[in-house]
Design a protein around this motif. Structure first.
Motif, PDB file in Angstrom:
ATOM      1  N   ARG A 197       0.815  -1.210   0.000  1.00 24.25           N
ATOM      2  CA  ARG A 197       0.000   0.000   0.000  1.00 24.25           C
ATOM      3  C   ARG A 197       0.852   1.264   0.000  1.00 24.25           C
ATOM      4  O   ARG A 197       0.420   2.310  -0.477  1.00 24.25           O
ATOM      5  CB  ARG A 197      -0.928  -0.001   1.221  1.00 24.25           C
ATOM      6  N   ALA A 198       2.071   1.162   0.521  1.00 32.23           N
ATOM      7  CA  ALA A 198       2.977   2.315   0.550  1.00 32.23           C
ATOM      8  C   ALA A 198       3.666   2.523  -0.796  1.00 32.23           C
ATOM      9  O   ALA A 198       4.409   3.491  -0.963  1.00 32.23           O
ATOM     10  CB  ALA A 198       4.019   2.136   1.650  1.00 32.23           C
ATOM     11  N   GLY A 199       3.438   1.618  -1.743  1.00 35.04           N
ATOM     12  CA  GLY A 199       3.978   1.796  -3.083  1.00 35.04           C
ATOM     13  C   GLY A 199       5.263   1.060  -3.360  1.00 35.04           C
ATOM     14  O   GLY A 199       5.888   1.272  -4.408  1.00 35.04           O
ATOM     15  N   PHE A 200       5.664   0.165  -2.455  1.00 31.57           N
ATOM     16  CA  PHE A 200       6.905  -0.581  -2.638  1.00 31.57           C
ATOM     17  C   PHE A 200       6.604  -2.056  -2.892  1.00 31.57           C
ATOM     18  O   PHE A 200       5.468  -2.518  -2.769  1.00 31.57           O
ATOM     19  CB  PHE A 200       7.810  -0.409  -1.409  1.00 31.57           C
ATOM     20  N   ILE A 201       7.635  -2.799  -3.244  1.00 28.65           N
ATOM     21  CA  ILE A 201       7.479  -4.222  -3.546  1.00 28.65           C
ATOM     22  C   ILE A 201       7.715  -5.018  -2.271  1.00 28.65           C
ATOM     23  O   ILE A 201       8.782  -4.924  -1.661  1.00 28.65           O
ATOM     24  CB  ILE A 201       8.470  -4.664  -4.638  1.00 28.65           C
ATOM     25  N   ASP A 202       6.728  -5.806  -1.885  1.00 27.67           N
ATOM     26  CA  ASP A 202       6.812  -6.548  -0.626  1.00 27.67           C
ATOM     27  C   ASP A 202       7.639  -7.818  -0.786  1.00 27.67           C
ATOM     28  O   ASP A 202       8.043  -8.187  -1.887  1.00 27.67           O
ATOM     29  CB  ASP A 202       5.403  -6.895  -0.146  1.00 27.67           C
ATOM     30  N   GLN A 203       7.857  -8.500   0.346  1.00 28.08           N
ATOM     31  CA  GLN A 203       8.676  -9.711   0.385  1.00 28.08           C
ATOM     32  C   GLN A 203       7.860 -10.989   0.537  1.00 28.08           C
ATOM     33  O   GLN A 203       8.436 -12.069   0.702  1.00 28.08           O
ATOM     34  CB  GLN A 203       9.666  -9.614   1.551  1.00 28.08           C
ATOM     35  N   ALA A 204       6.546 -10.886   0.505  1.00 28.18           N
ATOM     36  CA  ALA A 204       5.725 -12.094   0.649  1.00 28.18           C
ATOM     37  C   ALA A 204       5.968 -13.024  -0.534  1.00 28.18           C
ATOM     38  O   ALA A 204       5.822 -12.610  -1.689  1.00 28.18           O
ATOM     39  CB  ALA A 204       4.252 -11.718   0.729  1.00 28.18           C
ATOM     40  N   PRO A 205       6.324 -14.287  -0.288  1.00 25.47           N
ATOM     41  CA  PRO A 205       6.574 -15.218  -1.398  1.00 25.47           C
ATOM     42  C   PRO A 205       5.311 -15.441  -2.221  1.00 25.47           C
ATOM     43  O   PRO A 205       4.216 -15.593  -1.691  1.00 25.47           O
ATOM     44  CB  PRO A 205       7.008 -16.511  -0.684  1.00 25.47           C
ATOM     45  N   GLU A 206       5.473 -15.456  -3.530  1.00 29.20           N
ATOM     46  CA  GLU A 206       4.376 -15.746  -4.446  1.00 29.20           C
ATOM     47  C   GLU A 206       4.813 -16.850  -5.398  1.00 29.20           C
ATOM     48  O   GLU A 206       6.002 -17.032  -5.639  1.00 29.20           O
ATOM     49  CB  GLU A 206       3.982 -14.493  -5.241  1.00 29.20           C
ATOM     50  N   GLU A 207       3.847 -17.550  -5.932  1.00 29.42           N
ATOM     51  CA  GLU A 207       4.125 -18.608  -6.894  1.00 29.42           C
ATOM     52  C   GLU A 207       3.688 -18.152  -8.278  1.00 29.42           C
ATOM     53  O   GLU A 207       2.525 -17.792  -8.481  1.00 29.42           O
ATOM     54  CB  GLU A 207       3.409 -19.895  -6.491  1.00 29.42           C
ATOM     55  N   VAL A 208       4.622 -18.156  -9.214  1.00 33.01           N
ATOM     56  CA  VAL A 208       4.354 -17.670 -10.569  1.00 33.01           C
ATOM     57  C   VAL A 208       4.230 -18.868 -11.502  1.00 33.01           C
ATOM     58  O   VAL A 208       5.183 -19.642 -11.655  1.00 33.01           O
ATOM     59  CB  VAL A 208       5.485 -16.745 -11.056  1.00 33.01           C
ATOM     60  N   PRO A 209       3.083 -19.047 -12.150  1.00 32.12           N
ATOM     61  CA  PRO A 209       2.919 -20.183 -13.078  1.00 32.12           C
ATOM     62  C   PRO A 209       3.902 -20.093 -14.235  1.00 32.12           C
ATOM     63  O   PRO A 209       4.322 -18.994 -14.630  1.00 32.12           O
ATOM     64  CB  PRO A 209       1.471 -20.026 -13.562  1.00 32.12           C
ATOM     65  N   ILE A 210       4.242 -21.228 -14.780  1.00 36.08           N
ATOM     66  CA  ILE A 210       5.228 -21.258 -15.862  1.00 36.08           C
ATOM     67  C   ILE A 210       4.709 -20.533 -17.110  1.00 36.08           C
ATOM     68  O   ILE A 210       5.504 -19.992 -17.895  1.00 36.08           O
ATOM     69  CB  ILE A 210       5.613 -22.716 -16.201  1.00 36.08           C
ATOM     70  N   ASP A 211       3.384 -20.458 -17.275  1.00 35.02           N
ATOM     71  CA  ASP A 211       2.867 -19.785 -18.468  1.00 35.02           C
ATOM     72  C   ASP A 211       2.996 -18.267 -18.395  1.00 35.02           C
ATOM     73  O   ASP A 211       2.734 -17.570 -19.367  1.00 35.02           O
ATOM     74  CB  ASP A 211       1.409 -20.178 -18.738  1.00 35.02           C
ATOM     75  N   LEU A 212       3.406 -17.736 -17.230  1.00 30.83           N
ATOM     76  CA  LEU A 212       3.677 -16.310 -17.110  1.00 30.83           C
ATOM     77  C   LEU A 212       5.169 -16.008 -17.220  1.00 30.83           C
ATOM     78  O   LEU A 212       5.608 -14.913 -16.905  1.00 30.83           O
ATOM     79  CB  LEU A 212       3.132 -15.787 -15.771  1.00 30.83           C
ATOM     80  N   GLN A 213       5.945 -16.991 -17.653  1.00 31.49           N
ATOM     81  CA  GLN A 213       7.386 -16.827 -17.815  1.00 31.49           C
ATOM     82  C   GLN A 213       7.755 -16.650 -19.293  1.00 31.49           C
ATOM     83  O   GLN A 213       8.884 -16.911 -19.697  1.00 31.49           O
ATOM     84  CB  GLN A 213       8.115 -18.058 -17.264  1.00 31.49           C
ATOM     85  N   GLY A 214       6.792 -16.195 -20.088  1.00 32.57           N
ATOM     86  CA  GLY A 214       6.999 -16.124 -21.533  1.00 32.57           C
ATOM     87  C   GLY A 214       8.196 -15.296 -21.953  1.00 32.57           C
ATOM     88  O   GLY A 214       8.983 -15.707 -22.822  1.00 32.57           O
ATOM     89  N   ASP A 215       8.378 -14.102 -21.361  1.00 31.22           N
ATOM     90  CA  ASP A 215       9.502 -13.253 -21.744  1.00 31.22           C
ATOM     91  C   ASP A 215      10.835 -13.938 -21.472  1.00 31.22           C
ATOM     92  O   ASP A 215      11.766 -13.856 -22.278  1.00 31.22           O
ATOM     93  CB  ASP A 215       9.439 -11.925 -20.977  1.00 31.22           C
ATOM     94  N   ARG A 216      10.911 -14.636 -20.361  1.00 30.25           N
ATOM     95  CA  ARG A 216      12.169 -15.300 -20.004  1.00 30.25           C
ATOM     96  C   ARG A 216      12.460 -16.451 -20.960  1.00 30.25           C
ATOM     97  O   ARG A 216      13.596 -16.629 -21.391  1.00 30.25           O
ATOM     98  CB  ARG A 216      12.100 -15.805 -18.557  1.00 30.25           C
ATOM     99  N   PHE A 217      11.443 -17.233 -21.283  1.00 31.92           N
ATOM    100  CA  PHE A 217      11.668 -18.327 -22.224  1.00 31.92           C
ATOM    101  C   PHE A 217      11.953 -17.792 -23.622  1.00 31.92           C
ATOM    102  O   PHE A 217      12.723 -18.399 -24.382  1.00 31.92           O
ATOM    103  CB  PHE A 217      10.461 -19.267 -22.227  1.00 31.92           C
TER     104      PHE A 217
END
Length: 520
Positions: free
Chosen positions: A358-378
């Motif tokens: 809410r303060a506008g920064f990137i938090d440290q809570a772990p998230e799980e990113v599906p492989i289909d959202l890794q398109g740019d990296r692949f």
């Protein structure tokens, strides 16, 4: 006598206040049987331990084993915790106050903010029911340099830093009896920011490489025409020289190429002023905080190998964006009041991560990113794949990771070292705590190592696997109470299969040497 002897611990923990705190006074500590007494100057009291300067040196004494005599003796019943926080104004102006107010609310405390100067303010914490004062947090908002200077001069208990502590500061802190500030429990990554290249909205340039940024910062690249822009001189805008953000730019982009910062760089005292100046300068470029880019146009990071990376919440959190800037809290090896320790613990909690977002920064809570959202990296991986062997390794990586989700924690090593960098050491503790809490019970964790593309492919593959095993071992060593029989933990390496930056510079190669965590 045995009470006092057991209580006295030389050169250990202390609590110190800001220079505005009450002056130190002489007191006498006497063992409860009257057999031993100790006289000295009271340097601090954290509600449990006294810290004195005596003829024997600085001593720390447990208050439960002694009686205190003298006008300087603090009250054991009406103790008010005092904590001094100094350093980055980026962190201290909004983020830390928001966290402190959320902490107070969860603990049944009220807060009152008192302005005490242009750069200082105090938060008074009181019991919401009785109104009794329980704590005072003194804030000194300047920059990272001043934060570490306040710590070394005993005028701060917590440093807010936008860069890692430097070797000279580590040595000075050790000599001052503040412990080894490189140890994992001496620093916390509070949140993430990023150094984002920005230009005026009408600037035709849309992308820039880290190598080109380095040359701009040193003055070697001084005309926009080289980048496909107008035939006009480049004006570079940065934060002030004491800012951790500016120093991070120098450490990440200029020093690795053995260059010096151009003396003609325009400096600004705040992030907002920097963004505003770039927005109004048709031939300007700046490296701004992701949290404050204003109406300026962010540039895409690119390179000769064809990769493209944009600064966004997910790419910063996973450290895929190469110019990620961790926001650190540094803590000396001394004892803080219970209230301060509870606040530090709160900053790592799930509730705190919401406040950080809410303060506008990137938090440290772990998230799980599906492989289909890794398109740019692949896509980047496909672009740089070289030969049958490279294609085979890329296919093996894709088969291995298929059906898995990537955890938003990455691990990197210090340049030329097998030691994890400061953010990665914090990530180790975070993942270890999750394992201890059973967050991944019944699942499979894969530590996936990657390398740069220099040297033989088989050698890079071995190095990548070694890095993955190093991180896996560090996490397991930290997770002392985790039941590892309830989770499958493996490691593998994929060499140069998925680069995050081009290998045309030492900086790019350093970014590519990493370990990721994948879940199934």
């Amino acid at each position: 006598m045995r009470y006092l002897c057991a209580a006295v611990l030389a050169a250990l923990f202390l609590f110190s206040g800001m220079v505005t705190h009450a002056a130190a006074q002489d007191i006498t500590l006497r063992s409860r049987d009257g057999g031993v007494e100790l006289t000295g100057t009271l340097l601090g009291f954290d509600g449990e331990f006294y810290r004195l300067r005596t003829q024997y040196g600085e001593l720390t004494v447990d208050s439960s084993g002694v009686l205190c005599e003298g006008v300087g003796c603090p009250s054991l019943i009406d103790f008010v915790a005092e904590v001094s926080v100094s350093g980055s104004a980026t962190m201290g102006s909004v983020l830390m106050p928001a966290l402190l107010e959320a902490f107070a609310l969860r603990h049944g405390l009220s807060t009152q903010r008192e302005a005490t100067g242009e750069e200082t303010f105090t938060y008074h914490l009181r019991d919401a029911t009785s109104g009794k004062s329980v704590g005072r947090f003194y804030f000194h908002l300047t920059n990272t340099d001043t934060g570490f200077a306040d710590l070394l001069s005993d005028n701060a208990d917590i440093v807010m830093a936008l860069r890692e502590i430097r070797r000279s500061e580590v040595s000075q802190a050790r000599e001052a009896g503040l412990g080894d500030l490189l140890k994992p429990n001496r620093s916390r990554v509070l949140a993430l920011d990023a150094m984002v290249p920005i230009v005026a909205p009408g600037n035709p340039v849309d992308a820039i490489s880290p190598t080109e940024l380095s040359r701009m910062l040193s003055g070697a690249l001084d005309n926009w025409q080289t980048l496909g822009g107008p035939d006009a001189p480049i004006t570079v805008h940065l934060r002030d020289v004491g800012s951790g953000l500016s120093q991070g730019v120098e450490d990440r982009l200029v020093k690795p190429v053995r260059a010096s910062m151009n003396a003609q760089i325009m400096r600004h005292m705040t992030n907002a002023a920097l963004a505003e100046a770039v927005e109004g300068d048709p031939f300007g470029i700046g490296l701004a905080s992701f949290s404050e880019t204003g109406n300026a146009k962010p540039l895409v990071l690119t390179g000769p190998c064809g990769f493209q990376l944009r600064a966004a919440r997910r790419s910063i959190k996973t450290e895929d964006f190469p110019l990620t800037a961790p926001m650190f809290l540094y803590l000396p090896a001394r004892r803080l009041p219970v209230l301060a320790r509870e606040f530090i613990a709160f900053t790592q909690s799930t509730a705190a991560q919401i406040v950080i977002r809410r303060a506008g920064f990137i938090d440290q809570a772990p998230e799980e990113v599906p492989i289909d959202l890794q398109g740019d990296r692949f896509n980047n991986a496909i672009l740089v794949t070289d030969g049958p062997a490279g294609l085979e390794e890329l296919q093996r990586m894709t088969r291995t990771l298929s059906g898995m989700r990537r955890l938003t924690l990455s691990f990197r090593f210090e340049a030329g070292s097998s030691r994890l960098d400061a953010q990665s050491r914090s990530n180790v503790q975070q993942l270890a705590s999750a394992l201890e809490a059973g967050a991944y019970d019944g699942r499979r964790l894969l530590f996936a190592g990657f390398s740069d593309g220099q040297g033989p492919a088989d050698g890079n593959l071995r190095i990548a696997k070694t890095r993955a095993e190093t991180v896996r071992r560090a996490v397991l060593d930290a997770a002392e109470t985790a039941d590892t029989s309830r989770v499958v933990i493996q490691n593998d390496g994929f060499g140069e299969a998925m680069p995050m930056a081009c290998d045309d510079s030492s900086w790019g190669r350093q970014v590519n040497r990493r370990v990721e965590v994948w879940l199934q």
